[in-house]
Design an enzyme around this catalytic site. Structure first.
Site, PDB file in Angstrom:
ATOM      1  N   ASP A  78       0.839  -1.076  -0.071  1.00 55.71           N
ATOM      2  CA  ASP A  78      -0.034   0.042  -0.066  1.00 55.71           C
ATOM      3  C   ASP A  78       0.805   1.326   0.017  1.00 55.71           C
ATOM      4  O   ASP A  78       1.287   1.735   1.038  1.00 55.71           O
ATOM      5  CB  ASP A  78      -0.909   0.009   1.140  1.00 55.71           C
ATOM      6  CG  ASP A  78      -1.977   1.064   1.309  1.00 55.71           C
ATOM      7  OD1 ASP A  78      -1.993   1.831   0.086  1.00 55.71           O
ATOM      8  OD2 ASP A  78      -2.893   1.105   2.040  1.00 55.71           O
ATOM      9  N   ILE A  79       1.220   1.572  -1.102  1.00 55.30           N
ATOM     10  CA  ILE A  79       2.337   2.650  -1.401  1.00 55.30           C
ATOM     11  C   ILE A  79       1.700   4.085  -1.998  1.00 55.30           C
ATOM     12  O   ILE A  79       2.285   5.012  -1.619  1.00 55.30           O
ATOM     13  CB  ILE A  79       3.286   2.378  -2.265  1.00 55.30           C
ATOM     14  CG1 ILE A  79       3.000   1.893  -3.428  1.00 55.30           C
ATOM     15  CG2 ILE A  79       4.109   1.180  -1.479  1.00 55.30           C
ATOM     16  CD1 ILE A  79       3.974   1.652  -4.485  1.00 55.30           C
ATOM     17  N   LYS A  80       0.459   4.018  -2.592  1.00 56.25           N
ATOM     18  CA  LYS A  80      -0.359   5.116  -3.095  1.00 56.25           C
ATOM     19  C   LYS A  80       0.488   6.136  -3.915  1.00 56.25           C
ATOM     20  O   LYS A  80       0.419   7.050  -3.709  1.00 56.25           O
ATOM     21  CB  LYS A  80      -1.178   5.700  -1.988  1.00 56.25           C
ATOM     22  CG  LYS A  80      -2.200   4.847  -1.377  1.00 56.25           C
ATOM     23  CD  LYS A  80      -3.147   5.619  -0.151  1.00 56.25           C
ATOM     24  CE  LYS A  80      -4.048   4.782   0.294  1.00 56.25           C
ATOM     25  NZ  LYS A  80      -3.553   3.868   1.155  1.00 56.25           N
ATOM     26  N   ARG A  81       1.259   5.394  -4.705  1.00 54.69           N
ATOM     27  CA  ARG A  81       2.126   6.484  -5.688  1.00 54.69           C
ATOM     28  C   ARG A  81       1.206   7.098  -6.785  1.00 54.69           C
ATOM     29  O   ARG A  81       0.183   6.632  -7.239  1.00 54.69           O
ATOM     30  CB  ARG A  81       3.436   5.698  -5.982  1.00 54.69           C
ATOM     31  CG  ARG A  81       4.269   5.077  -5.282  1.00 54.69           C
ATOM     32  CD  ARG A  81       4.942   5.971  -4.385  1.00 54.69           C
ATOM     33  NE  ARG A  81       5.867   5.553  -3.536  1.00 54.69           N
ATOM     34  CZ  ARG A  81       5.995   5.552  -2.227  1.00 54.69           C
ATOM     35  NH1 ARG A  81       4.786   5.826  -1.497  1.00 54.69           N
ATOM     36  NH2 ARG A  81       7.044   5.044  -1.588  1.00 54.69           N
TER      37      ARG A  81
END
Length: 297
Positions: free
Chosen positions: A95-98
């Site tokens: 879950d990095i939401k780049r």
């Protein structure tokens, strides 16, 4: 396609995605004292929960911010957690939401689909445009990786922008979702869903049927169940015969031992019990919805 492996895992183990968003304050004091390192304590906590739930959880989501906050030792815990999931052949979502573009996005893709921080799926924020997604697609096509793209999130602030009506006479989240589904058509698995999935908040069931109908080949990552207010009967509407999505639960699983008033040493056992409880609750809601639809209620 990685989505087929995820679909099979859900069919076999259930829809719960265990969120390993592990703050050091969640780790029992005895474990922290045993190892003397916050990063190692977080990893051992994660490892115990993985071992206790691997046969009843569809996948695992690891939220990078919790590890970044601990500096280098936190990132080592992040690396070891992902490696442990990989060694056990369990499905991981980073879950990095780049949400960047061009060469920067290429480097993010390389950093999270290869090397020390390799995961099966990553989460992306598409609001710079779909060119923030395209650098990841070669990994989906050639390396059996997957994406979960933010479409409609579970936080109250989602209504600030995501619900705005557009010139297409639909809310912005539907415009984004339609684009995600279109991109995903190239990456359909045998299960009928795409390895390019969507994050769809499950805090309300009001738009569930319209979203599922519009995004009929898109696999969902569904946050918002439990602590954020999402109910099992709402969640069931986003699923397709109990599959086609995974339901993330983080705090409720990790802190189940405190809610139960159990000894600190039972944290992994209570995490398993909570996953089983949630899984049964959602399964029952899916069955009730199926019966309701069959009976025309």
């Amino acid at each position: 396609m990685i989505v087929d492996k995820l679909y099979e895992s859900v069919a076999k183990k259930g829809v719960i995605c265990v969120g390993l968003d592990t703050d050091i304050s969640y780790v029992p004091e005895y474990l922290q004292k045993e190892v003397g390192s916050a990063g190692e304590a977080v990893f051992l906590f994660n490892k115990a929960i993985i071992d206790a739930t691997e046969d009843v959880a569809g996948c695992y989501k690891v939220q990078i911010a919790y590890y970044e906050s601990l500096g280098l030792e936190g990132m080592e815990a992040y690396r070891k957690t992902l490696a442990y999931l990989r060694d056990k052949k369990l499905i991981s979502i980073a879950d990095i939401k780049r949400g960047d573009i061009a060469k920067t996005a290429e480097m993010y893709a390389k950093g999270h689909f290869e090397g020390d921080f390799e995961a099966d799926f990553v989460t992306l924020a598409p609001y710079m445009g779909m060119d923030s997604v395209t650098p990841y697609l070669p990994y989906v096509k050639e390396k059996e990786k997957g994406l979960f793209i933010l479409v409609r999130t579970s936080n109250p602030g989602s209504r600030d922008f995501q619900y705005l009506q557009t010139e297409k006479e639909m809310p912005l989240y539907d415009v984004v979702g339609t684009s995600v589904q279109q991109v995903g058509k190239e990456f359909l698995g045998e299960c009928g869903f795409s390895s390019v999935g969507a994050v769809i908040g499950g805090t309300t069931g009001e738009e569930a049927e319209s979203i599922r109908s519009l995004l009929d080949t898109t696999f969902f990552l569904i946050p918002g169940y439990g602590a954020q207010g999402g109910k099992a009967e709402d969640i069931a509407k986003y699923l397709v015969r109990g599959n086609g999505g995974v339901v993330n639960s983080s705090r409720a699983v990790r802190l189940a031992y405190r809610k139960a008033g159990a000894p600190d040493t039972d944290f992994a056992k209570e995490a398993r019990n909570e996953v089983l409880r949630m899984r049964e609750e959602i399964q029952n809601a899916c069955e009730a919805l199926r019966i309701s639809r069959c009976c025309g209620k």
